[in-house]
Design a protein around this motif. Structure first.
Motif, PDB file in Angstrom:
ATOM      1  N   ASN A   2    -117.286  44.972  40.176  1.00 34.60           N
ATOM      2  CA  ASN A   2    -117.429  46.363  40.215  1.00 34.60           C
ATOM      3  C   ASN A   2    -115.205  45.477  41.192  1.00 34.60           C
ATOM      4  N   SER A   3    -114.558  45.998  40.963  1.00 36.93           N
ATOM      5  CA  SER A   3    -113.552  45.058  42.035  1.00 36.93           C
ATOM      6  C   SER A   3    -113.152  46.110  42.978  1.00 36.93           C
ATOM      7  N   LEU A 123    -119.766  33.998  47.469  1.00 39.37           N
ATOM      8  CA  LEU A 123    -119.852  34.131  45.186  1.00 39.37           C
ATOM      9  C   LEU A 123    -119.215  35.735  44.506  1.00 39.37           C
ATOM     10  N   ASP A 124    -120.412  36.871  45.107  1.00 40.44           N
ATOM     11  CA  ASP A 124    -119.904  37.935  44.626  1.00 40.44           C
ATOM     12  C   ASP A 124    -118.832  38.623  45.529  1.00 40.44           C
ATOM     13  N   LEU A 125    -118.509  38.582  46.321  1.00 45.13           N
ATOM     14  CA  LEU A 125    -117.549  38.905  46.637  1.00 45.13           C
ATOM     15  C   LEU A 125    -115.749  38.477  46.442  1.00 45.13           C
ATOM     16  N   ALA A 126    -116.258  36.669  46.139  1.00 46.07           N
ATOM     17  CA  ALA A 126    -114.853  36.376  45.525  1.00 46.07           C
ATOM     18  C   ALA A 126    -114.136  37.286  44.389  1.00 46.07           C
ATOM     19  N   LEU A 134    -111.289  33.746  49.341  1.00 43.67           N
ATOM     20  CA  LEU A 134    -112.241  33.637  50.385  1.00 43.67           C
ATOM     21  C   LEU A 134    -112.738  32.258  51.324  1.00 43.67           C
ATOM     22  N   PHE A 135    -112.378  32.814  52.804  1.00 43.66           N
ATOM     23  CA  PHE A 135    -113.104  31.634  53.121  1.00 43.66           C
ATOM     24  C   PHE A 135    -114.541  31.466  54.516  1.00 43.66           C
ATOM     25  N   TYR A 136    -114.902  30.249  54.528  1.00 41.79           N
ATOM     26  CA  TYR A 136    -116.040  30.481  55.254  1.00 41.79           C
ATOM     27  C   TYR A 136    -115.189  29.069  56.971  1.00 41.79           C
ATOM     28  N   ASN A 137    -116.012  30.047  57.183  1.00 39.34           N
ATOM     29  CA  ASN A 137    -115.961  28.383  58.422  1.00 39.34           C
ATOM     30  C   ASN A 137    -117.038  28.758  59.409  1.00 39.34           C
ATOM     31  N   GLY A 138    -117.917  27.362  59.349  1.00 41.79           N
ATOM     32  CA  GLY A 138    -118.724  27.102  60.493  1.00 41.79           C
ATOM     33  C   GLY A 138    -118.618  27.557  61.612  1.00 41.79           C
ATOM     34  N   PRO A 139    -119.987  27.244  62.230  1.00 41.66           N
ATOM     35  CA  PRO A 139    -120.052  27.791  64.091  1.00 41.66           C
ATOM     36  C   PRO A 139    -118.939  26.621  64.438  1.00 41.66           C
ATOM     37  N   THR A 230    -112.731  30.173  48.593  1.00 39.53           N
ATOM     38  CA  THR A 230    -113.319  30.723  46.854  1.00 39.53           C
ATOM     39  C   THR A 230    -113.380  31.176  46.601  1.00 39.53           C
ATOM     40  N   ARG A 231    -112.565  31.118  45.324  1.00 46.85           N
ATOM     41  CA  ARG A 231    -111.831  32.155  44.609  1.00 46.85           C
ATOM     42  C   ARG A 231    -113.141  32.035  43.301  1.00 46.85           C
ATOM     43  N   TYR A 232    -112.469  33.563  42.709  1.00 49.89           N
ATOM     44  CA  TYR A 232    -112.461  33.762  41.370  1.00 49.89           C
ATOM     45  C   TYR A 232    -111.357  33.880  40.630  1.00 49.89           C
TER      46      TYR A 232
END
Length: 312
Positions: A2-3, A123-126, A134-139, A230-232
């Motif tokens: 679901n979006s 992936l689920d969130l995207a 969506l993006f992730y920045n390492g510590p 990340t993009r879906y």
């Protein structure tokens, strides 16, 4: 899946009205100044955004982290801040925005910033956040809260790489297909990064694990240094992985005129460099941008070695 895009867009509208800080800072984006630099086949924008000083200058050493309350834990958040629940995460409006629509997505649990074990959630969130990257920045790669696991998201199309990647893959990419995943290796002259594309989430997870396991981890780090976008779209995911060499470039620590307060993270990798000080915004040059990106990303010889391993 679901979006939740409609729900979070409504959240943003509501939060700008009911939360003074968020309303003020999102309104401030209308006056943000931008400079554009043209490279060979791609664009890098530089944004003067004073509100981002909180993130760019954040002290992320262990002692500083331990001395402050975690601002992503629910008990420490402003009373006005509300969110939209998605599984083990809560989508929150980011009160210090870069994007016209900017969200921070912390896990409910106070666990360290580490993508291993959380890639599937990304992936689920995207997939659920249509129209967003969506993006992730390492510590040690731009995360201002390395003690609390979180993603961020912004509206797709804001970063130059969102729209330029197709032409860049034609111009720069080495490509191969393996185990249901399209691999692209891009070296555009200032950035070295990988692109993974697939409609199979498990295959993508395996492909990412392959890259992750080959990256070096220093003795005092919990994970390899990297940024992820990340993009879906159209039934599949596109993952951009930027292996890093440094947290911050030499310009960040330089004194006098050589100093540029810039702490590159995923958005910078996507082609929008954030400068919270006007003097840096006005003086930064194409040469500075090249220098900064080449310093913080994995150098070409190490990147080529990694590519050879991946292709085996």
């Amino acid at each position: 899946m679901n979006s939740i895009s409609t729900e979070i867009k409504q959240l943003l509208t509501d939060q700008k009205n009911e939360w003074e800080l968020a309303g003020k800072n999102f309104s401030g984006l209308e006056n943000v100044q931008v400079r554009e630099f043209q490279f060979d086949g791609f664009t890098v924008k530089v944004q003067f955004n004073p509100g981002r000083i909180v993130s760019s200058a954040a002290k992320v050493d262990k002692k500083s982290i331990e001395a402050r309350p975690c601002f992503l834990c629910e008990s420490n958040r402003p009373a006005e801040q509300r969110g939209v629940t998605f599984g083990d995460y809560e989508v929150l409006v980011n009160p210090f925005p870069i994007f016209p629509e900017h969200y921070t997505i912390p896990a409910f649990a106070h666990t360290p910033q580490q993508i291993k074990g959380n890639f599937e959630s990304m992936l689920d969130l995207a997939q659920a956040m249509e129209g967003f990257t969506l993006f992730y920045n390492g510590p040690k790669c731009g995360a201002s809260a390395p003690d609390h696991f979180h993603f961020q998201a912004g509206n797709t199309g804001f970063m130059p790489l969102d729209t330029e990647l197709e032409t860049m893959t034609e111009k720069y990419a080495e490509q191969w297909f393996k185990d249901d995943v399209n691999y692209y290796v891009i070296k555009d002259g200032i950035r070295n990064f990988f692109v993974l594309e697939s409609a199979d989430s498990k295959a993508l997870g395996n492909a990412f694990d392959g890259i992750y396991s080959m990256l070096d981890v220093s003795s005092d780090d919990d994970e390899p240094m990297l940024n992820i976008l990340t993009r879906y779209k159209d039934g599949g995911w596109r993952i951009l992985v930027f292996p890093r060499a440094l947290h911050r470039p030499s310009q960040y620590f330089a004194e006098g005129e050589e100093n540029i307060l810039i702490s590159p993270a995923s958005v910078d990798m996507g082609g929008v460099l954030i400068t919270p000080r006007e003097k840096d915004f006005l003086k930064i040059s194409k040469t500075d941008i090249e220098s900064i990106m080449r310093q913080v990303l994995l150098p070409e010889d190490q990147f080529d070695k990694l590519t050879r391993k991946l292709k085996q």
